[in-house]
Design a protein around this motif. Structure first.
Motif, short mmCIF file in Angstrom:
data_model
loop_
_atom_site.label_atom_id
_atom_site.label_comp_id
_atom_site.label_asym_id
_atom_site.label_seq_id
_atom_site.Cartn_x
_atom_site.Cartn_y
_atom_site.Cartn_z
N HIS A 133 0.86 -1.20 0.00
CA HIS A 133 0.00 0.00 0.00
C HIS A 133 0.89 1.24 0.00
N ASP A 135 1.07 5.21 1.73
CA ASP A 135 0.52 6.08 2.78
C ASP A 135 0.18 7.40 2.10
N HIS A 189 4.67 -0.23 0.02
CA HIS A 189 5.42 -0.96 1.05
C HIS A 189 4.45 -1.88 1.78
N ARG A 213 3.78 10.02 11.72
CA ARG A 213 3.34 10.82 10.57
C ARG A 213 3.07 12.26 10.96
MN MN Z 1 2.16 2.28 5.45
#
Ligand code: MN
Length: 216
Positions: A133, A135, A189, A213
């Protein structure tokens, strides 16, 4: 020979990684104890649970968050929210021990002032994984994402910018840090597998990833 039976250090042959993927094996070995204590506090305040995906299934790993906002997934989609959608409670704050680890890892990177407002914690038991996926729910992709590993070893996958691109796989272990930023911020990743029973921390069974994040 599988890593859990190997007498050799999993990191003896460091992978060649693309620019913007910064892998720091054992960078946080000295922080494992305070990170573990702080993690236990977060898990007690906000127990991880599997999240519902847009497709209607459940994530393999269980998730929780700390910070001003937390990442969540349900039938309404993927997003950051100040309140936990399933209980309405606020997420616990990011512990000072987490920030200390972030500062240490980021000091000698292109993002020394990285100041996360969200930490998604994934809990991986035996047999769990995380599919490839990107981010992409954060506002500013010029900000990196920092992953801190605690507990069991795992196979980490770094791919390209489309799901079908070739992936590099390498073993990440407790105390390792991995940054994806700059030209690699949007790489696919994932986690291919966990090596159960390899956690060097007696207090931790399974694997936890603390992913920091700047979401807002
Ligand atoms: Mn991720």
């Amino acid at each position: 020979m599988s890593p859990q039976n190997s007498l050799f250090d999993n990191h003896s042959a460091p992978p060649i990684l693309p620019e913007g993927v910064i892998y720091r094996p054992k960078a946080l070995i000295g922080h494992e104890k305070p990170l573990t204590t702080a993690l236990k506090g977060v898990l007690a305040a906000a127990p991880p649970s599997q999240a519902r995906t847009r497709g209607g299934g459940l994530t393999s790993a269980a998730m929780t968050n700390c910070g001003r906002v937390g990442w969540w997934s349900d039938a309404r989609g993927y997003r950051y929210q100040a309140q936990r959608p399933d209980t309405g409670a606020s997420w616990p704050p990011i512990p000072s021990e987490f920030f200390a680890a972030v500062r240490e890892v980021m000091a000698k990177t292109p993002w020394p002032a990285f100041n996360p407002d969200a930490c998604l914690i994934n809990s991986y038991g035996p047999g769990t994984k995380m599919g490839l996926h990107q981010d992409r729910d954060e506002k500013d992709f010029s900000q990196p994402i920092l992953t801190v590993c605690l507990g069991d070893d795992a196979d980490f996958l770094v791919g390209g910018f489309s799901r079908a691109d070739k992936v590099v796989s390498f073993v990440v272990s407790s105390g390792d840090a991995l940054i994806m930023g700059g030209a690699s911020r949007m790489r696919f990743h994932g986690i291919r597998k966990i090596y159960p029973g390899t956690s060097p921390i007696s207090d931790i069974a399974g694997r936890y990833s603390l992913t920091f994040r700047k979401a807002l």
